[in-house]
Design a protein around this motif. Structure first.
Motif, PDB file in Angstrom:
ATOM      1  N   TYR A 148       0.829  -1.201   0.000  1.00  0.00           N
ATOM      2  CA  TYR A 148       0.000   0.000   0.000  1.00  0.00           C
ATOM      3  C   TYR A 148       0.870   1.260   0.000  1.00  0.00           C
ATOM      4  N   ARG A 149       0.305   2.321  -0.567  1.00  0.00           N
ATOM      5  CA  ARG A 149       0.935   3.643  -0.543  1.00  0.00           C
ATOM      6  C   ARG A 149       0.503   4.325   0.758  1.00  0.00           C
ATOM      7  N   VAL A 150       1.448   4.512   1.665  1.00  0.00           N
ATOM      8  CA  VAL A 150       1.125   4.950   3.025  1.00  0.00           C
ATOM      9  C   VAL A 150       1.515   6.413   3.215  1.00  0.00           C
ATOM     10  N   GLY A 151       0.571   7.202   3.708  1.00  0.00           N
ATOM     11  CA  GLY A 151       0.860   8.559   4.145  1.00  0.00           C
ATOM     12  C   GLY A 151       0.971   8.573   5.653  1.00  0.00           C
ATOM     13  N   CYS A 152       2.117   8.994   6.167  1.00  0.00           N
ATOM     14  CA  CYS A 152       2.391   8.903   7.601  1.00  0.00           C
ATOM     15  C   CYS A 152       2.754  10.281   8.142  1.00  0.00           C
ATOM     16  N   TYR A 153       2.066  10.699   9.192  1.00  0.00           N
ATOM     17  CA  TYR A 153       2.323  11.996   9.824  1.00  0.00           C
ATOM     18  C   TYR A 153       2.678  11.758  11.283  1.00  0.00           C
ATOM     19  N   SER A 154       3.840  12.260  11.718  1.00  0.00           N
ATOM     20  CA  SER A 154       4.284  12.052  13.094  1.00  0.00           C
ATOM     21  C   SER A 154       4.983  13.304  13.596  1.00  0.00           C
ATOM     22  N   SER A 155       5.156  13.371  14.895  1.00  0.00           N
ATOM     23  CA  SER A 155       5.866  14.509  15.496  1.00  0.00           C
ATOM     24  C   SER A 155       6.324  14.120  16.901  1.00  0.00           C
ATOM     25  N   PRO A 156       7.325  14.841  17.446  1.00  0.00           N
ATOM     26  CA  PRO A 156       8.118  15.862  16.767  1.00  0.00           C
ATOM     27  C   PRO A 156       9.175  15.203  15.892  1.00  0.00           C
ATOM     28  N   HIS A 157       9.895  16.004  15.121  1.00  0.00           N
ATOM     29  CA  HIS A 157      11.008  15.460  14.350  1.00  0.00           C
ATOM     30  C   HIS A 157      12.273  15.495  15.206  1.00  0.00           C
ATOM     31  N   LEU A 158      13.245  14.696  14.832  1.00  0.00           N
ATOM     32  CA  LEU A 158      14.508  14.680  15.558  1.00  0.00           C
ATOM     33  C   LEU A 158      15.510  15.656  14.958  1.00  0.00           C
ATOM     34  N   ILE A 159      15.679  15.608  13.634  1.00  0.00           N
ATOM     35  CA  ILE A 159      16.704  16.435  12.995  1.00  0.00           C
ATOM     36  C   ILE A 159      16.094  17.339  11.928  1.00  0.00           C
ATOM     37  N   HIS A 160      15.354  16.756  10.986  1.00  0.00           N
ATOM     38  CA  HIS A 160      14.790  17.527   9.883  1.00  0.00           C
ATOM     39  C   HIS A 160      13.262  17.535   9.966  1.00  0.00           C
ATOM     40  N   TYR A 161      12.666  18.689   9.724  1.00  0.00           N
ATOM     41  CA  TYR A 161      11.211  18.828   9.749  1.00  0.00           C
ATOM     42  C   TYR A 161      10.537  17.820   8.823  1.00  0.00           C
ATOM     43  N   ASN A 162      11.168  17.532   7.702  1.00  0.00           N
ATOM     44  CA  ASN A 162      10.597  16.626   6.699  1.00  0.00           C
ATOM     45  C   ASN A 162      10.275  15.253   7.261  1.00  0.00           C
ATOM     46  N   GLU A 163      10.922  14.865   8.364  1.00  0.00           N
ATOM     47  CA  GLU A 163      10.643  13.568   8.985  1.00  0.00           C
ATOM     48  C   GLU A 163       9.184  13.439   9.387  1.00  0.00           C
ATOM     49  N   ARG A 164       8.509  14.565   9.595  1.00  0.00           N
ATOM     50  CA  ARG A 164       7.126  14.532  10.079  1.00  0.00           C
ATOM     51  C   ARG A 164       6.144  14.026   9.031  1.00  0.00           C
ATOM     52  N   ILE A 165       6.450  14.220   7.768  1.00  0.00           N
ATOM     53  CA  ILE A 165       5.513  13.871   6.692  1.00  0.00           C
ATOM     54  C   ILE A 165       6.197  12.878   5.763  1.00  0.00           C
ATOM     55  N   ARG A 166       5.739  11.643   5.773  1.00  0.00           N
ATOM     56  CA  ARG A 166       6.350  10.593   4.956  1.00  0.00           C
ATOM     57  C   ARG A 166       5.306   9.990   4.014  1.00  0.00           C
ATOM     58  N   ILE A 167       5.742   9.721   2.802  1.00  0.00           N
ATOM     59  CA  ILE A 167       4.920   9.001   1.828  1.00  0.00           C
ATOM     60  C   ILE A 167       5.764   7.863   1.287  1.00  0.00           C
ATOM     61  N   ASP A 168       5.223   6.646   1.355  1.00  0.00           N
ATOM     62  CA  ASP A 168       5.981   5.454   0.964  1.00  0.00           C
ATOM     63  C   ASP A 168       7.280   5.330   1.750  1.00  0.00           C
ATOM     64  N   GLY A 169       7.256   5.713   3.011  1.00  0.00           N
ATOM     65  CA  GLY A 169       8.409   5.546   3.877  1.00  0.00           C
ATOM     66  C   GLY A 169       9.488   6.593   3.728  1.00  0.00           C
ATOM     67  N   ARG A 170       9.292   7.556   2.832  1.00  0.00           N
ATOM     68  CA  ARG A 170      10.321   8.573   2.586  1.00  0.00           C
ATOM     69  C   ARG A 170       9.812   9.949   3.014  1.00  0.00           C
ATOM     70  N   PRO A 171      10.645  10.707   3.728  1.00  0.00           N
ATOM     71  CA  PRO A 171      10.248  12.077   4.076  1.00  0.00           C
ATOM     72  C   PRO A 171       9.987  12.894   2.818  1.00  0.00           C
ATOM     73  N   VAL A 172       8.943  13.695   2.844  1.00  0.00           N
ATOM     74  CA  VAL A 172       8.610  14.553   1.707  1.00  0.00           C
ATOM     75  C   VAL A 172       9.658  15.665   1.604  1.00  0.00           C
TER      76      VAL A 172
END
Length: 440
Positions: free
Chosen positions: A77-101
């Motif tokens: 499946y194509r997964v959209g994942c939203y989490s917080s807080p980030h550790l290093i880069h803000y982009n870690e918060r928003i992932r699609i297919d396991g990769r930060p946007v």
């Protein structure tokens, strides 16, 4: 409502957007759904076009989200994942297919949100939540996995009705916003439950107000210990899940370290099974998802001899889990702790579970205005423990001092805040530790 204050550059970078969001709203944390829901509706982000799993809880949210993400990705499946807080880069918060946007799409989302909000002022977290949902819609994900930022009932992710809502655990944290006891906090976290939909609670001792709210609204509540449970035996490489009328034997141990991960894994599996008709998942995908899930900063080993571990434990419940994890991975030598916490945390509650596990303490204030000053933290540690305490000017200095003092059979554990762990994750520990770092 007043419009967002300040001015942005004509073509703002992600850094410029985030700096503007941090200062433009009246309060850094502004719980409530009215403003963010209005903007979501202007952007046509509700109702969600795909299944939504919302994950809340005092601890274990990030790990459970990572396992859900891993299982659904393994299932194709194509997964959209939203989490917080980030550790290093803000982009870690928003992932699609396991990769930060990447930066550019996030900036596109911020631009669309800024145009749609009109006179409505939004907080940093609300901007981020809407950006994630906007990107998930545009990229046509198959499932959204959303981590609650704070509490649940009034958290921005709660503008979507979760098809499955998971509360991993209920402990004492963020009392200024959620209340001073587990009952009040449990009620806030239960706010992500929905009538007629599955609500998973991974806490073995759920607060009465959480149970009462689920019953009042008619949620389909599944409780750890009653409706599902993980069973571990003498083998450390496999375990068993029982729940939803079935038994899954020989499951691989979660890739994330620590005994608490079996509880998080069983909550994730329960959520997956409850959506099986809409998002079919094979046993192979469950195995792969558990074995491949990764989440930096959760009882993570960074180097050997002396061992260097990091953990974002920042409240009493997290410290209890950390103590159990350290006892479950014994070392022949001493345990040296590097600690840095926020000024609003229950320092005594964090220290108590670790008093008899840690031998020596090195403390510092992480690089944020919310941090507790090192001399103040050192005094609190000294009052509660019988071991030596050294305050240092920075987390990195404290970490290097601990490594310099550690023998090959000792270990160092860095914990207390996402900010503390982030500083160490960005450090270089590839060579031998330097000798003789002075304290304050």
């Amino acid at each position: 409502m007043t419009a967002q204050a300040g001015a942005l550059p004509r073509h703002p970078t992600l850094e410029a957007w985030l700096a503007w969001q941090e200062q433009a709203h009246t309060r850094p944390i502004d719980l409530g759904l009215e403003r963010v829901a209005q903007v979501a509706d202007r952007l046509q982000l509700r109702p969600a076009p795909v299944p939504v799993i919302t994950v809340g809880g005092t601890n274990g949210k990030g790990s459970t989200v990572a396992m859900l993400e891993g299982i659904y990705r393994a299932a194709g499946y194509r997964v959209g994942c939203y989490s917080s807080p980030h550790l290093i880069h803000y982009n870690e918060r928003i992932r699609i297919d396991g990769r930060p946007v990447a930066d550019a799409p996030i900036c596109e989302a911020f631009t669309a949100i800024d145009r749609a909000r009109g006179e409505i002022s939004l907080s940093y977290f609300e901007f981020g939540t809407l950006a994630a949902l906007w990107l998930f819609h545009r990229e046509r994900v198959d499932v959204m996995v959303l981590e609650v930022g704070l509490g649940g009932r009034l958290d921005a992710v709660n503008i979507l009705d979760a098809d499955v809502a998971v509360v991993t655990a209920v402990g004492i944290d963020h009392q200024a916003f959620l209340g001073d006891d587990r009952e009040s906090i449990g009620f806030e976290k239960a706010g992500i439950f929905r009538s007629g939909r599955v609500a998973v609670c991974g806490d073995a001792d759920p607060p009465a107000r959480l149970l009462g709210h689920a019953d009042r609204i008619g949620a389909r509540l599944l409780l750890a210990g009653r409706d599902f449970t993980p069973l571990t035996g003498s083998r450390t490489d496999t375990w068993q899940y029982r729940g939803a009328g079935l038994v899954l034997e020989g499951l691989p141990a979660p890739a994330l370290s620590g005994s608490v991960q079996y509880r998080n894994a069983s909550s994730a599996i329960t959520a997956v099974l409850s959506l099986q008709e809409r998002l079919p998942v094979t046993r192979e995908a469950v195995d792969r998802g558990l074995a491949e899930a990764r989440l930096p900063g959760r009882f993570q080993l960074l180097r050997e001899a002396p061992a260097l571990w990091v953990d974002v434990a920042h409240n009493p419940q997290g410290a209890e889990s950390l103590a159990l994890n350290l006892l479950g991975v014994p070392c022949r030598g001493r345990t040296l702790a590097v600690m840095g916490v926020m000024a609003d945390k229950d320092v005594d509650g964090i220290l108590n579970p670790l008093r008899d596990v840690v031998h020596d303490w090195y403390v510092a204030a992480p690089r944020t205005g919310r941090a507790l000053e090192a001399p103040v933290l050192a005094a609190r540690v000294a009052a509660l423990t019988r071991h030596s305490v050294q305050p240092h000017e920075s987390v990195m200095q404290a970490c290097r001092a601990a490594l310099a003092a550690a023998g090959p059979e000792d270990r160092v554990i860095v914990f207390g805040s996402f900010f503390t762990v982030a500083e160490v994750l960005q450090g270089d520990f590839s060579g031998p530790p330097p000798m003789g770092h002075p304290g304050l």
